[in-house]
Design a protein around this motif. Structure first.
Motif, PDB file in Angstrom:
ATOM      1  N   ALA A   1      -2.629   3.502   3.200  1.00 16.03           N
ATOM      2  CA  ALA A   1      -1.544   3.858   3.851  1.00 16.03           C
ATOM      3  C   ALA A   1      -1.770   3.328   5.274  1.00 16.03           C
ATOM      4  O   ALA A   1      -0.909   3.110   6.118  1.00 16.03           O
ATOM      5  CB  ALA A   1      -1.063   5.029   3.674  1.00 16.03           C
ATOM      6  N   PHE A   2      -2.892   4.165   5.981  1.00 13.62           N
ATOM      7  CA  PHE A   2      -3.255   3.832   7.325  1.00 13.62           C
ATOM      8  C   PHE A   2      -3.469   2.392   7.484  1.00 13.62           C
ATOM      9  O   PHE A   2      -3.030   1.961   8.912  1.00 13.62           O
ATOM     10  CB  PHE A   2      -4.362   4.517   7.793  1.00 13.62           C
ATOM     11  CG  PHE A   2      -4.053   6.032   7.781  1.00 13.62           C
ATOM     12  CD1 PHE A   2      -3.284   6.675   8.823  1.00 13.62           C
ATOM     13  CD2 PHE A   2      -4.746   7.106   7.112  1.00 13.62           C
ATOM     14  CE1 PHE A   2      -2.944   7.897   9.127  1.00 13.62           C
ATOM     15  CE2 PHE A   2      -4.497   8.137   7.302  1.00 13.62           C
ATOM     16  CZ  PHE A   2      -3.686   8.711   8.345  1.00 13.62           C
ATOM     17  N   GLY A   3      -3.975   1.680   6.671  1.00 12.83           N
ATOM     18  CA  GLY A   3      -4.113   0.009   6.795  1.00 12.83           C
ATOM     19  C   GLY A   3      -2.871  -0.301   7.013  1.00 12.83           C
ATOM     20  O   GLY A   3      -2.727  -1.430   7.853  1.00 12.83           O
ATOM     21  N   ALA A   4      -1.829  -0.118   6.336  1.00  9.52           N
ATOM     22  CA  ALA A   4      -0.419  -0.532   6.073  1.00  9.52           C
ATOM     23  C   ALA A   4      -0.089  -0.290   7.632  1.00  9.52           C
ATOM     24  O   ALA A   4       0.906  -1.100   8.271  1.00  9.52           O
ATOM     25  CB  ALA A   4       0.398   0.142   5.265  1.00  9.52           C
ATOM     26  N   ILE A   5      -0.214   0.931   8.211  1.00  5.71           N
ATOM     27  CA  ILE A   5       0.389   1.262   9.732  1.00  5.71           C
ATOM     28  C   ILE A   5      -0.223   0.468  10.521  1.00  5.71           C
ATOM     29  O   ILE A   5       0.434  -0.263  11.563  1.00  5.71           O
ATOM     30  CB  ILE A   5       0.094   2.735  10.021  1.00  5.71           C
ATOM     31  CG1 ILE A   5       1.127   3.673   8.928  1.00  5.71           C
ATOM     32  CG2 ILE A   5       0.471   2.865  11.371  1.00  5.71           C
ATOM     33  CD1 ILE A   5       0.712   5.160   9.270  1.00  5.71           C
ATOM     34  N   SER A   6      -1.453   0.100  10.486  1.00  5.44           N
ATOM     35  CA  SER A   6      -2.228  -0.862  11.338  1.00  5.44           C
ATOM     36  C   SER A   6      -1.425  -2.124  11.396  1.00  5.44           C
ATOM     37  O   SER A   6      -1.342  -2.853  12.365  1.00  5.44           O
ATOM     38  CB  SER A   6      -3.564  -1.154  10.841  1.00  5.44           C
ATOM     39  OG  SER A   6      -4.408  -0.031  10.926  1.00  5.44           O
TER      40      SER A   6
ATOM     41  N   PRO B   1       0.811  -1.412   0.012  1.00  2.23           N
ATOM     42  CA  PRO B   1       0.169   0.000   0.127  1.00  2.23           C
ATOM     43  C   PRO B   1       0.819   1.210  -0.266  1.00  2.23           C
ATOM     44  O   PRO B   1       0.195   2.390  -0.366  1.00  2.23           O
ATOM     45  CB  PRO B   1      -0.984  -0.198   1.424  1.00  2.23           C
ATOM     46  CG  PRO B   1      -0.604  -1.540   1.607  1.00  2.23           C
ATOM     47  CD  PRO B   1       0.405  -1.961   1.155  1.00  2.23           C
ATOM     48  N   VAL B   2       2.052   1.152   0.496  1.00  2.00           N
ATOM     49  CA  VAL B   2       3.025   2.318   0.636  1.00  2.00           C
ATOM     50  C   VAL B   2       4.106   2.382  -0.184  1.00  2.00           C
ATOM     51  O   VAL B   2       4.674   3.399  -0.333  1.00  2.00           O
ATOM     52  CB  VAL B   2       3.109   2.647   1.990  1.00  2.00           C
ATOM     53  CG1 VAL B   2       1.860   3.023   2.959  1.00  2.00           C
ATOM     54  CG2 VAL B   2       3.833   1.715   2.768  1.00  2.00           C
TER      55      VAL B   2
ATOM     56  N   GLY C   1      -7.855   6.844  -1.588  1.00  4.36           N
ATOM     57  CA  GLY C   1      -7.883   5.458  -1.418  1.00  4.36           C
ATOM     58  C   GLY C   1      -6.481   5.161  -0.912  1.00  4.36           C
ATOM     59  O   GLY C   1      -6.197   4.360  -0.125  1.00  4.36           O
ATOM     60  N   LYS C   2      -5.249   5.873  -1.561  1.00  4.68           N
ATOM     61  CA  LYS C   2      -4.013   5.760  -0.971  1.00  4.68           C
ATOM     62  C   LYS C   2      -3.765   6.044   0.423  1.00  4.68           C
ATOM     63  O   LYS C   2      -2.933   5.356   1.041  1.00  4.68           O
ATOM     64  CB  LYS C   2      -3.094   6.722  -1.974  1.00  4.68           C
ATOM     65  CG  LYS C   2      -3.098   6.141  -3.486  1.00  4.68           C
ATOM     66  CD  LYS C   2      -2.091   7.073  -4.224  1.00  4.68           C
ATOM     67  CE  LYS C   2      -1.972   6.809  -5.697  1.00  4.68           C
ATOM     68  NZ  LYS C   2      -1.044   7.607  -6.468  1.00  4.68           N
ATOM     69  N   VAL C   3      -4.515   7.149   0.726  1.00  8.84           N
ATOM     70  CA  VAL C   3      -4.218   7.345   2.290  1.00  8.84           C
ATOM     71  C   VAL C   3      -4.803   6.298   3.042  1.00  8.84           C
ATOM     72  O   VAL C   3      -4.170   5.997   4.088  1.00  8.84           O
ATOM     73  CB  VAL C   3      -4.665   8.893   2.339  1.00  8.84           C
ATOM     74  CG1 VAL C   3      -4.798   9.336   3.865  1.00  8.84           C
ATOM     75  CG2 VAL C   3      -4.209  10.092   1.757  1.00  8.84           C
ATOM     76  N   LEU C   4      -5.823   6.020   2.711  1.00  6.44           N
ATOM     77  CA  LEU C   4      -6.589   5.171   3.632  1.00  6.44           C
ATOM     78  C   LEU C   4      -5.905   3.903   3.618  1.00  6.44           C
ATOM     79  O   LEU C   4      -5.781   3.021   4.628  1.00  6.44           O
ATOM     80  CB  LEU C   4      -7.936   4.692   3.159  1.00  6.44           C
ATOM     81  CG  LEU C   4      -9.028   5.913   3.387  1.00  6.44           C
ATOM     82  CD1 LEU C   4     -10.257   5.463   2.900  1.00  6.44           C
ATOM     83  CD2 LEU C   4      -9.129   6.194   5.000  1.00  6.44           C
TER      84      LEU C   4
ATOM     85  N   GLN D   1      -1.308   0.269  -5.471  1.00  8.93           N
ATOM     86  CA  GLN D   1      -2.555  -0.217  -6.424  1.00  8.93           C
ATOM     87  C   GLN D   1      -3.610   0.817  -6.260  1.00  8.93           C
ATOM     88  O   GLN D   1      -4.552   0.337  -7.047  1.00  8.93           O
ATOM     89  CB  GLN D   1      -2.825  -1.678  -5.992  1.00  8.93           C
ATOM     90  CG  GLN D   1      -1.742  -2.545  -6.166  1.00  8.93           C
ATOM     91  CD  GLN D   1      -1.888  -3.861  -5.631  1.00  8.93           C
ATOM     92  OE1 GLN D   1      -2.698  -4.121  -4.934  1.00  8.93           O
ATOM     93  NE2 GLN D   1      -1.393  -4.978  -6.097  1.00  8.93           N
ATOM     94  N   GLU D   2      -3.777   1.675  -5.404  1.00 12.51           N
ATOM     95  CA  GLU D   2      -4.796   2.688  -5.301  1.00 12.51           C
ATOM     96  C   GLU D   2      -4.681   3.705  -6.483  1.00 12.51           C
ATOM     97  O   GLU D   2      -3.393   4.437  -6.503  1.00 12.51           O
ATOM     98  CB  GLU D   2      -4.944   3.314  -4.274  1.00 12.51           C
ATOM     99  CG  GLU D   2      -5.287   2.188  -2.877  1.00 12.51           C
ATOM    100  CD  GLU D   2      -6.691   1.793  -2.875  1.00 12.51           C
ATOM    101  OE1 GLU D   2      -7.230   2.576  -3.828  1.00 12.51           O
ATOM    102  OE2 GLU D   2      -7.154   0.680  -2.453  1.00 12.51           O
TER     103      GLU D   2
END
Length: 457
Positions: free
Chosen positions: A240-245, A77-78, A235-238, A229-230
């Motif tokens: 990225a936060f999923g990746a941080i999770s 994602p990032v 979409g990219k920001v959200l 892929q976003e």
């Protein structure tokens, strides 16, 4: 659940909770000969384990089969530019927060063996129950994720020999049964001692084979794509936060006091030794696997890394079998606080853990618990959702926000600089919890739209 808020009424005057003196990162270690008041009743062992044993448990438990999903969930994602710095920052703050929380195992001369008891002692009943809810939702979701991962590993083994495998749900049921049997035979964390050697062998065995086999793919995989892929900015920001999770999940358990309760004296010093091992040797392994998977396969890396390898059949079978067997041991650590609460409530604490009556009661408790978890896992088999949801509101709060709250409440003599620093952590990570929760909710909504209950993914 049977935990109590220890010594609450003795610390309450005219409706206000008095703030006791405590020990923390800045106040120095706990001495062996310090007088400790009685701990609340528990059916599990307390103060038995060496720091070496706990170190090994932390290293192998965090290097479980979930590391094979981190390339997809953390780096895809990032990308490289944001991914590597973010991994290092999250790893640093995870280590720091765990270090601080370890220093509050003793408060006012009393040893706390449960996270919720510390929060109840300092902040009252509301925070006690909030901590209980956050912890137990984390542990239950984590266990479902382990059951799902075990089922996927078994299905991958079947697919090596047969193009058409049974439905995923059958493998999930098999996994749930085996996890239940292990949890019955091994009643608590201290009883894992003999199994940690097996876990270590399996962990470094399957990771070693996976890296060797997949390294050959690095030359054959052409035109690797490292783009996110976003398409949209939102979409990219959200994502990225999923990746941080996922990064937060890879580093934290939400059960530092519960792990610390198993340690021999001095418990604070010994846990900090174990944490040093986790955040050096342990972190290098699970971060290393994540980076290697992304480097070899790029953004096309699958959600479960062994799916991508093109090596011999024996390698796929060996990797997936080792993942499954190692997960049996790892999942037990992350589910222990739930077992401890139920055992303390329903078992006869005054009797041996292996007495006939306790064996009978533990059998029914484990059976009911794993039957419920297995059923829900079979109905909602979305692997990415578990990781992102775990790392969002629950683990961010338990790992980063609550330790700073404890520091500010208990350390009245701390300087303004220290308090300002911890208030900053509370504010920043509260905002992060909101953002990561929104990201996790988005992923869940997308999967609900695309998949039905009991989907054969």
């Amino acid at each position: 659940m049977a935990s109590i808020i220890p010594q609450m009424k003795s610390m309450e005057i005219q409706g206000k909770i008095m703030t006791p003196q405590t020990f923390s990162l800045e106040s120095g270690p706990i001495e062996d000969d310090q007088i400790i008041k009685d701990i609340p009743p528990t059916a599990h062992a307390v103060g038995n384990d060496s720091w070496q044993q706990v170190s090994l448990m932390l290293i192998t438990s965090f290097n479980c089969g979930w590391v094979l999903s981190f390339s997809k969930l953390i780096l895809v994602p990032v990308g490289w530019a944001w991914g590597i710095p973010s991994m290092l920052i999250v790893g640093f703050f995870s280590a720091y927060s765990s270090w601080v929380l370890a220093g509050f195992h003793f408060v006012d001369g009393q040893r706390f063996i449960r996270y919720r008891d510390i929060m109840g002692f300092l902040f009252g009943k509301k925070l006690y129950y909030l901590t209980l809810i956050l912890q137990f939702s984390t542990f239950v979701l984590s266990n479902m994720g382990f059951i799902l991962l075990g089922g996927k590993a078994l299905k991958e083994i079947n697919l090596v020999f047969n193009d058409t495998a049974m439905r995923l749900q059958y493998y999930i049921i098999i996994t749930g049964v085996i996890y239940c049997i292990f949890a019955f035979v091994v009643p608590n964390l201290s009883a894992m001692r003999l199994w940690l050697g097996v876990s270590t062998f399996l962990t470094f065995g399957y990771i070693g084979v996976l890296l060797v086999v997949s390294a050959k793919d690095a030359k054959s995989v052409a035109n690797k794509n490292y783009e996110t892929q976003e398409d949209s900015t939102v979409g990219k920001v959200l994502s990225a936060f999923g990746a941080i999770s996922a990064m937060i999940v890879s580093n934290n358990s939400g059960m530092i006091p519960e792990i610390q309760s198993t340690l021999q004296k001095p418990a604070v010093k010994n846990l900090r030794k174990a944490l040093c091992m986790q955040y050096t040797l342990g972190l290098m392994v699970y971060y290393g696997v994540s980076v290697a998977g992304y480097w070899i396969y790029g953004s096309d890396v699958p959600e479960y890394l062994p799916k991508a390898i093109s090596g011999p059949k024996w390698a796929k079978v060996l990797i997936n079998l080792a993942v499954f067997l190692q997960n049996v041991i790892s999942q037990h650590m992350f589910f222990q606080p739930v077992h401890e609460a139920l055992d303390t409530k329903f078992l006869k604490v005054e009797e041996d853990a292996y007495s006939r009556e306790n064996l009978k009661r533990r059998f029914f408790l484990r059976t009911l618990l794993f039957a419920a978890n297995t059923l829900v896992t079979a109905a909602i088999p979305f692997m990415g959702d578990f990781i992102n949801l775990l790392g969002s509101f629950t683990l961010v709060t338990l790992t980063f926000i609550f330790p700073s709250m404890i520091f500010i409440k208990a350390r009245k003599t701390a300087g303004t600089g220290h308090k300002a620093w911890h208030w900053t952590l509370i504010i920043v990570f509260s905002l992060l919890a909101v953002a990561t929760t929104i990201s996790a909710a988005r992923l869940i909504i997308n999967n609900v739209r695309n998949y039905r209950l009991f989907a054969n993914r």
